[in-house]
Design an enzyme around this catalytic site. Structure first.
Site, PDB file in Angstrom:
ATOM      1  N   CYS A  74      33.368  41.754  37.535  1.00 37.07           N
ATOM      2  CA  CYS A  74      34.290  42.051  38.633  1.00 37.07           C
ATOM      3  C   CYS A  74      34.194  40.903  39.622  1.00 37.07           C
ATOM      4  CB  CYS A  74      33.898  43.371  39.296  1.00 37.07           C
ATOM      5  SG  CYS A  74      34.797  43.762  40.821  1.00 37.07           S
ATOM      6  N   THR A  76      35.358  40.706  42.706  1.00 34.34           N
ATOM      7  CA  THR A  76      35.007  41.158  44.051  1.00 34.34           C
ATOM      8  C   THR A  76      33.516  41.434  44.151  1.00 34.34           C
ATOM      9  OG1 THR A  76      37.202  42.099  44.403  1.00 34.34           O
ATOM     10  CG2 THR A  76      35.441  42.898  45.812  1.00 34.34           C
ATOM     11  N   THR A 185      39.389  40.731  36.982  1.00 34.73           N
ATOM     12  CA  THR A 185      39.249  41.022  35.556  1.00 34.73           C
ATOM     13  C   THR A 185      40.273  42.041  35.064  1.00 34.73           C
ATOM     14  OG1 THR A 185      37.517  42.660  36.041  1.00 34.73           O
ATOM     15  CG2 THR A 185      36.810  40.420  35.475  1.00 34.73           C
ATOM     16  N   HIS A 186      40.924  42.764  35.969  1.00 32.26           N
ATOM     17  CA  HIS A 186      42.010  43.653  35.555  1.00 32.26           C
ATOM     18  C   HIS A 186      43.267  42.874  35.138  1.00 32.26           C
ATOM     19  CE1 HIS A 186      39.651  46.769  37.590  1.00 32.26           C
ATOM     20  NE2 HIS A 186      40.445  47.688  37.068  1.00 32.26           N
TER      21      HIS A 186
END
Length: 271
Positions: A74, A76, A185-186
């Site tokens: 991730c 963030t 990553t989405h």
């Protein structure tokens, strides 16, 4: 430390599955643990302290399961908590870094755009990255609120997702960006749609494969690579409701999975 221990991977939701797939491709004999913290997603529009707290809690859970390394899948959480995790734990901690370096090397127009969450773009880690790699090119930063929520809802090509993306991409393309960095990553789940909306000649980059290679290097250096030849196994948890998210996670992973429930306190419950 026994080399047969698994690798722990986590994200705020389903996005880290894009990284998990690259790890599985490169390290087919490793056992993998994956936590989708869907009940607390998205991290990107919350305070940095939220990402820190969740990252520590999930890392503790993965270490309790015997993880020999942790991948913070991730962007963030990487910006908010990777350094804290490295200070606190002795296992290798591999974090995300947006693919700015290859984007700078490949751009022809001299204009690169980074699509990410607000917190990723605001992080000190990202600021340092830009300072190190951003000379000689123009780097446009585009926060993309709402995209993670669309992906978590399974809407990868619906009208609202298309409208959001079109609104984020249009000003970047108008300013000459020919290389787009997916700093969440989405977002790789939207690559086909992004390429369609951005038009021909625009490159779309993400760092999932690079993270898998870095993990392989770190495990090799620590003599932790699995020596066996049998295929590795995966084990999945979600902090969301398994009955709600199982079908979507199966669809995104492209294979049937058994999904366990992870409570907000990272205590396992039957599912």
């Amino acid at each position: 430390m026994p080399a047969l221990q698994p690798i722990g991977v986590f994200d705020s939701g389903f996005g880290g599955l894009t990284v998990l797939r690259e790890i599985r491709r490169l390290l087919p004999h490793e056992d993998l643990l994956y936590v989708a913290d869907s009940a607390h997603a998205p991290y990107g529009d919350k305070a940095m302290s939220h990402s820190e707290t969740r990252s520590v809690a999930i890392t503790e859970h993965l270490l309790e399961q015997g993880a020999k390394a942790i991948v913070v899948a991730c962007n963030t959480a990487s910006g908010a908590a990777a350094q804290l995790l490295r200070t606190r734990y002795s296992v290798p901690i591999v974090a995300m870094e947006p693919a700015v370096k290859p984007a700078v090397e490949r751009t022809r127009s001299g204009v690169v755009a980074v699509l990410a969450t607000r917190q990723t773009l605001a992080s000190q880690t990202f600021s340092v990255l830009l300072g190190r790699l951003g000379q000689g090119v123009e780097i446009l930063l585009q926060p993309c609120p709402g995209l993670v929520e669309q992906i978590e809802a399974g809407d990868l090509n619906g009208e609202h997702t298309r409208e959001l993306l079109a609104g984020y991409l249009a000003p970047l393309i108008a300013r000459g960006a020919d290389t787009l960095v997916l700093g969440c990553t989405h977002y790789p789940y939207l690559t086909t749609l992004i390429e369609e909306l951005a038009g021909p000649g625009v490159q779309v980059l993400n760092s999932g494969a690079a993270v898998a290679r870095q993990l392989q290097r770190r495990l090799s250096e620590a003599t932790l690579l699995a020596p066996r030849q049998a295929p590795g196994r995966e084990r999945f948890w979600t902090s969301g409701h398994p009955a709600v998210v199982r079908d979507l996670m199966t669809r995104l992973w492209q294979a049937e999975i058994s999904l366990e429930h992870l409570s907000s306190g990272c205590m396992l419950e039957a599912s």
